[in-house]
Design a protein around this motif. Sequence first.
Motif, PDB file in Angstrom:
ATOM      1  N   SER A   1       0.838  -1.202   0.000  1.00  0.00           N
ATOM      2  CA  SER A   1       0.000   0.000   0.000  1.00  0.00           C
ATOM      3  C   SER A   1       0.876   1.255   0.000  1.00  0.00           C
ATOM      4  O   SER A   1       2.098   1.179   0.002  1.00  0.00           O
ATOM      5  CB  SER A   1      -0.918   0.018   1.220  1.00  0.00           C
ATOM      6  N   THR A   2       0.221   2.372   0.052  1.00  0.00           N
ATOM      7  CA  THR A   2       0.943   3.638   0.094  1.00  0.00           C
ATOM      8  C   THR A   2       1.424   3.907   1.521  1.00  0.00           C
ATOM      9  O   THR A   2       0.822   3.435   2.488  1.00  0.00           O
ATOM     10  CB  THR A   2       0.034   4.792  -0.359  1.00  0.00           C
ATOM     11  N   PRO A   3       2.486   4.677   1.666  1.00  0.00           N
ATOM     12  CA  PRO A   3       2.972   5.000   3.017  1.00  0.00           C
ATOM     13  C   PRO A   3       1.935   5.757   3.843  1.00  0.00           C
ATOM     14  O   PRO A   3       1.864   5.589   5.062  1.00  0.00           O
ATOM     15  CB  PRO A   3       4.199   5.867   2.756  1.00  0.00           C
ATOM     16  N   GLU A   4       1.108   6.562   3.174  1.00  0.00           N
ATOM     17  CA  GLU A   4       0.094   7.323   3.907  1.00  0.00           C
ATOM     18  C   GLU A   4      -0.960   6.395   4.502  1.00  0.00           C
ATOM     19  O   GLU A   4      -1.397   6.584   5.641  1.00  0.00           O
ATOM     20  CB  GLU A   4      -0.587   8.349   2.986  1.00  0.00           C
ATOM     21  N   ALA A   5      -1.363   5.384   3.729  1.00  0.00           N
ATOM     22  CA  ALA A   5      -2.365   4.442   4.221  1.00  0.00           C
ATOM     23  C   ALA A   5      -1.814   3.637   5.394  1.00  0.00           C
ATOM     24  O   ALA A   5      -2.522   3.372   6.369  1.00  0.00           O
ATOM     25  CB  ALA A   5      -2.802   3.500   3.103  1.00  0.00           C
ATOM     26  N   TYR A   6      -0.547   3.273   5.309  1.00  0.00           N
ATOM     27  CA  TYR A   6       0.095   2.530   6.395  1.00  0.00           C
ATOM     28  C   TYR A   6       0.151   3.366   7.675  1.00  0.00           C
ATOM     29  O   TYR A   6      -0.223   2.901   8.749  1.00  0.00           O
ATOM     30  CB  TYR A   6       1.497   2.111   5.960  1.00  0.00           C
ATOM     31  N   LYS A   7       0.578   4.597   7.549  1.00  0.00           N
ATOM     32  CA  LYS A   7       0.664   5.479   8.722  1.00  0.00           C
ATOM     33  C   LYS A   7      -0.711   5.755   9.300  1.00  0.00           C
ATOM     34  O   LYS A   7      -0.878   5.833  10.522  1.00  0.00           O
ATOM     35  CB  LYS A   7       1.361   6.783   8.361  1.00  0.00           C
ATOM     36  N   GLU A   8      -1.693   5.907   8.441  1.00  0.00           N
ATOM     37  CA  GLU A   8      -3.063   6.147   8.908  1.00  0.00           C
ATOM     38  C   GLU A   8      -3.585   4.957   9.716  1.00  0.00           C
ATOM     39  O   GLU A   8      -4.200   5.130  10.769  1.00  0.00           O
ATOM     40  CB  GLU A   8      -3.976   6.408   7.712  1.00  0.00           C
ATOM     41  N   LEU A   9      -3.325   3.745   9.222  1.00  0.00           N
ATOM     42  CA  LEU A   9      -3.771   2.541   9.934  1.00  0.00           C
ATOM     43  C   LEU A   9      -3.109   2.434  11.297  1.00  0.00           C
ATOM     44  O   LEU A   9      -3.773   2.151  12.302  1.00  0.00           O
ATOM     45  CB  LEU A   9      -3.473   1.294   9.096  1.00  0.00           C
ATOM     46  N   ILE A  10      -1.822   2.693  11.355  1.00  0.00           N
ATOM     47  CA  ILE A  10      -1.087   2.582  12.619  1.00  0.00           C
ATOM     48  C   ILE A  10      -1.581   3.611  13.633  1.00  0.00           C
ATOM     49  O   ILE A  10      -1.777   3.289  14.806  1.00  0.00           O
ATOM     50  CB  ILE A  10       0.422   2.722  12.359  1.00  0.00           C
ATOM     51  N   THR A  11      -1.797   4.830  13.196  1.00  0.00           N
ATOM     52  CA  THR A  11      -2.269   5.847  14.132  1.00  0.00           C
ATOM     53  C   THR A  11      -3.706   5.570  14.568  1.00  0.00           C
ATOM     54  O   THR A  11      -4.053   5.818  15.724  1.00  0.00           O
ATOM     55  CB  THR A  11      -2.163   7.258  13.518  1.00  0.00           C
ATOM     56  N   LYS A  12      -4.526   5.054  13.659  1.00  0.00           N
ATOM     57  CA  LYS A  12      -5.909   4.762  13.989  1.00  0.00           C
ATOM     58  C   LYS A  12      -6.003   3.649  15.039  1.00  0.00           C
ATOM     59  O   LYS A  12      -6.845   3.692  15.929  1.00  0.00           O
ATOM     60  CB  LYS A  12      -6.655   4.358  12.723  1.00  0.00           C
ATOM     61  N   LEU A  13      -5.116   2.657  14.928  1.00  0.00           N
ATOM     62  CA  LEU A  13      -5.129   1.539  15.869  1.00  0.00           C
ATOM     63  C   LEU A  13      -4.334   1.824  17.129  1.00  0.00           C
ATOM     64  O   LEU A  13      -4.443   1.106  18.118  1.00  0.00           O
ATOM     65  CB  LEU A  13      -4.576   0.280  15.188  1.00  0.00           C
ATOM     66  N   GLY A  14      -3.486   2.842  17.098  1.00  0.00           N
ATOM     67  CA  GLY A  14      -2.671   3.154  18.270  1.00  0.00           C
ATOM     68  C   GLY A  14      -1.488   2.219  18.426  1.00  0.00           C
ATOM     69  O   GLY A  14      -1.035   1.957  19.538  1.00  0.00           O
TER      70      GLY A  14
END
Length: 90
Positions: free
Chosen positions: A74-87
Motif C-alpha cells: 500500500s501507500t505510506p500514507e495508508a500505512y501510517k493512517e492505519l497505525i495511528t488509527k489503531l494506536g
Amino acid sequence: MPLTSEQKKDISKEYAVSANDTGSAQVQVAMLTKRISELTEHLKENRKDFACQRGLQILVGRRRRYLNYFKKTSTPEAYKELITKLGIRK
C-alpha cells in the motif's frame, strides 16, 4: 478469548475497503489488535498464565507479518493512517 461475531462485524465495517471485505490486511490487523489488547489485560491480572503469554507472542508476530505485507503493498500514507488509527507504535 476469541472475538464474538458482533465484534468482528464492527471491526470489519470500520476498517473494510469494500462492503464485503473481511480478509484484507487492514481488517486482519484490526482484529488481531483487538485480541492482543484483550489478552494484555488478562495477563495484567494473571501474570503466571504462560500459555496465554505464548499465545499473545504468536498473535503479535502474526500482526507484525500482516503489517509488513500491508506496508509493502500500500501507500505510506495508508500505512501510517492505519497505525495511528489503531494506536500501534512503530
